[in-house]
Design a protein around this motif. Structure first.
Motif, PDB file in Angstrom:
ATOM      1  N   LEU A   7       0.860  -1.185   0.000  1.00  0.00           N
ATOM      2  CA  LEU A   7       0.000   0.000   0.000  1.00  0.00           C
ATOM      3  C   LEU A   7       0.892   1.230   0.000  1.00  0.00           C
ATOM      4  O   LEU A   7       1.894   1.286   0.720  1.00  0.00           O
ATOM      5  N   GLY A   9       0.491   5.821  -0.757  1.00  0.00           N
ATOM      6  CA  GLY A   9      -0.452   6.905  -1.018  1.00  0.00           C
ATOM      7  C   GLY A   9       0.241   8.229  -1.225  1.00  0.00           C
ATOM      8  O   GLY A   9       1.433   8.385  -0.941  1.00  0.00           O
ATOM      9  N   ARG A  11      -0.782  12.624  -1.031  1.00  0.00           N
ATOM     10  CA  ARG A  11      -1.789  13.624  -0.678  1.00  0.00           C
ATOM     11  C   ARG A  11      -2.098  14.504  -1.886  1.00  0.00           C
ATOM     12  O   ARG A  11      -1.170  15.004  -2.522  1.00  0.00           O
ATOM     13  N   MET A  40      -3.358   4.716  -3.213  1.00  0.00           N
ATOM     14  CA  MET A  40      -4.447   5.497  -2.638  1.00  0.00           C
ATOM     15  C   MET A  40      -4.177   7.002  -2.689  1.00  0.00           C
ATOM     16  O   MET A  40      -3.078   7.452  -2.386  1.00  0.00           O
ATOM     17  N   ALA A  42      -4.620  10.100  -0.713  1.00  0.00           N
ATOM     18  CA  ALA A  42      -4.837  10.331   0.723  1.00  0.00           C
ATOM     19  C   ALA A  42      -5.518  11.688   0.930  1.00  0.00           C
ATOM     20  O   ALA A  42      -4.913  12.639   1.424  1.00  0.00           O
ATOM     21  N   HIS A  45      -5.753  12.930   4.529  1.00  0.00           N
ATOM     22  CA  HIS A  45      -4.472  13.482   4.981  1.00  0.00           C
ATOM     23  C   HIS A  45      -4.279  14.894   4.434  1.00  0.00           C
ATOM     24  O   HIS A  45      -3.723  15.759   5.109  1.00  0.00           O
ATOM     25  N   TYR A 131      -1.844  12.330  12.427  1.00  0.00           N
ATOM     26  CA  TYR A 131      -1.554  12.014  11.019  1.00  0.00           C
ATOM     27  C   TYR A 131      -0.952  10.607  10.852  1.00  0.00           C
ATOM     28  O   TYR A 131      -1.424   9.808  10.050  1.00  0.00           O
ATOM     29  N   ASP A 138      -4.291   3.235   7.152  1.00  0.00           N
ATOM     30  CA  ASP A 138      -4.291   3.032   5.690  1.00  0.00           C
ATOM     31  C   ASP A 138      -3.554   1.741   5.325  1.00  0.00           C
ATOM     32  O   ASP A 138      -3.974   0.993   4.450  1.00  0.00           O
ATOM     33  N   ILE A 139      -2.453   1.542   6.002  1.00  0.00           N
ATOM     34  CA  ILE A 139      -1.604   0.391   5.679  1.00  0.00           C
ATOM     35  C   ILE A 139      -2.207  -0.886   6.255  1.00  0.00           C
ATOM     36  O   ILE A 139      -2.340  -1.909   5.590  1.00  0.00           O
ATOM     37  N   VAL A 149       7.923   4.116  -0.064  1.00  0.00           N
ATOM     38  CA  VAL A 149       7.868   5.524   0.355  1.00  0.00           C
ATOM     39  C   VAL A 149       9.243   6.155   0.209  1.00  0.00           C
ATOM     40  O   VAL A 149      10.244   5.462   0.041  1.00  0.00           O
ATOM     41  N   GLN A 153       9.288   9.456   4.927  1.00  0.00           N
ATOM     42  CA  GLN A 153       8.166   8.753   5.554  1.00  0.00           C
ATOM     43  C   GLN A 153       8.609   7.616   6.476  1.00  0.00           C
ATOM     44  O   GLN A 153       7.775   6.913   7.052  1.00  0.00           O
TER      45      GLN A 153
HETATM   46  N1  TRP Z   1       2.022  10.608   4.339  1.00  0.00           N
HETATM   47  C1  TRP Z   1       2.236  10.256   2.965  1.00  0.00           C
HETATM   48  C2  TRP Z   1       2.918  11.435   2.243  1.00  0.00           C
HETATM   49  O1  TRP Z   1       2.711  12.573   2.604  1.00  0.00           O
HETATM   50  C3  TRP Z   1       0.951   9.917   2.247  1.00  0.00           C
HETATM   51  C4  TRP Z   1       0.301   8.708   2.819  1.00  0.00           C
HETATM   52  C5  TRP Z   1      -0.893   8.656   3.464  1.00  0.00           C
HETATM   53  C6  TRP Z   1       0.832   7.382   2.797  1.00  0.00           C
HETATM   54  N2  TRP Z   1      -1.157   7.376   3.852  1.00  0.00           N
HETATM   55  C7  TRP Z   1      -0.117   6.584   3.476  1.00  0.00           C
HETATM   56  C8  TRP Z   1       2.010   6.824   2.309  1.00  0.00           C
HETATM   57  C9  TRP Z   1       0.086   5.219   3.655  1.00  0.00           C
HETATM   58  C10 TRP Z   1       2.231   5.462   2.497  1.00  0.00           C
HETATM   59  C11 TRP Z   1       1.275   4.678   3.181  1.00  0.00           C
HETATM   60  O2  TRP Z   1       3.616  11.188   1.296  1.00  0.00           O
END
Ligand code: TRP
Ligand code: SF4
Length: 330
Positions: A7, A9, A11, A40, A42, A45, A131, A138-139, A149, A153
């Motif tokens: 997974l 994501g 924003r 995803m 986000a 977020h 956050y 999410d994960i 990532v 992250q």
């Molecule tokens: N925080 C991540 C970013 O700003 C975005 C994100 C949200 C994300 N949920 C996640 C990344 C779950 C990996 C897994 O890039």
């Protein structure tokens, strides 16, 4: 053996640029056969920092998904969805919030940094502190084991792992501990040599026109000591040269050689690079236009993605409620 699950994501806070392409998307696209991928948007977020002006989130969501698909994310192989279309994330977020000490969140290095970096946005709210807990949800709602990532992250992933350990030791083994998968691809710097970012106004957007791109490439700094054409250049400190490394690795040696021997001028060097960058991006730009011209198809993709995501998420919530000795349904 079944595939490991991924997974990741992003924003939806603005248009995507070539930093996203090389820093994340090309990597995400390359993982689609080997892994069961969930990608995803986000948007919750994004809301945590954009709450004063949330309107653009919706537009950015569709715009970013168009870029994702144009860059090779394939809705037939990956689950592409919008976070807020899968409310199951919220239930898990609440449950994980109860086992997450506030001190873990306050200690998180990204939290302190972001409070300063986003001072004009006012992120001293309750949601923003949490956050990383929503990110953990999410994960974990998909029991993903691998999270591609960037370096920035990794602290969040570590927090997810701590939450998993606490959950599993309190209620029994439900979640695997996910691991970050760092992107190894080359990093493209911004036009001014800083990190590429919308807020520094130093990005080449995927959606830029060829003319925008050309103007931007022409504005790039080169070796400052190279005042005249006959001055030998130092490609190793020139950002234009580093773009050749990313966009046309086969030309790098020639460019460096001609730069050092002053047989190539910076104006020509940049004009040629602009042509190469535009050539590289033209297929994606075309595909992006096609996708945005057919919004119904885009909506169908997101609907199907959310449907599949929700099924998987529901299975996890059943396990979670059982582990807490909670109702499944009255
Ligand atoms: N925080 C991540 C970013 O700003 C975005 C994100 C949200 C994300 N949920 C996640 C990344 C779950 C990996 C897994 O890039
Ligand atoms: Fe940079 Fe090219 Fe100029 Fe050399 S010739 S300094 S690589 S722009």
């Amino acid at each position: 053996m079944s595939k490991q699950r991924i997974l990741s994501g992003m924003r939806p806070t603005g248009r995507l640029h070539i930093g996203h392409l090389f820093g994340a998307l090309s990597n995400w696209a390359a993982l689609q056969d080997e892994y069961d991928c969930f990608y995803m948007i986000a948007d919750w977020h994004a809301l945590m920092s954009e709450w004063k002006n949330p309107g653009p989130i919706r537009h950015n969501t569709l715009d970013n998904v168009a870029d994702w698909i144009a860059c090779g994310l394939d809705p037939d192989r990956s689950t592409i969805f919008v976070q807020s279309d899968v409310p199951q994330h919220c239930e898990l977020h609440l449950i994980l919030s109860t086992i997450t000490p506030v001190s873990w969140l306050e200690r998180c290095p990204t939290y302190k940094e972001q409070l300063q970096a986003l001072s004009e946005k006012d992120v001293r709210n309750y949601a923003f502190l949490g956050y990383p807990v929503l990110q953990a949800s999410d994960i974990l709602i998909y029991k993903a084991t691998t999270v591609p990532v960037g370096e920035d992250q990794v602290a969040h992933l570590e927090l997810t792992r701590e939450i998993v350990r606490r959950f599993n030791s309190t209620y029994g083994e439900v979640f695997p501990e996910p691991k970050p998968k760092l992107t190894k691809s080359a990093r493209v710097l911004g036009l001014d040599g800083r990190k590429m970012s919308k807020s520094y106004d130093n990005a080449i957007d995927l959606a830029d026109t060829p003319e925008d791109t050309e103007t931007k490439v022409k504005s790039m700094f080169t070796d400052p000591q190279r005042q005249r054409l006959k001055d030998p250049g130092r490609p190793e400190i020139c950002n234009v040269h580093s773009y050749y490394q990313v966009f046309a690795p086969e030309l790098v040696r020639t460019v460096a050689e001609e730069c050092r021997t002053a047989s190539r001028g910076c104006t020509d060097c940049k004009a040629a690079l602009a042509g190469i960058v535009n050539g590289y991006l033209s297929g994606m730009r075309e595909k992006r236009r096609e996708i945005l011209a057919a919004p119904d198809t885009l909506h169908d993709i997101l609907k199907a993605g959310a449907g599949h995501a929700a099924e998987t998420a529901n299975e996890t919530l059943v396990d979670v409620r059982r582990a807490l000795e909670w109702k499944e349904r009255w």
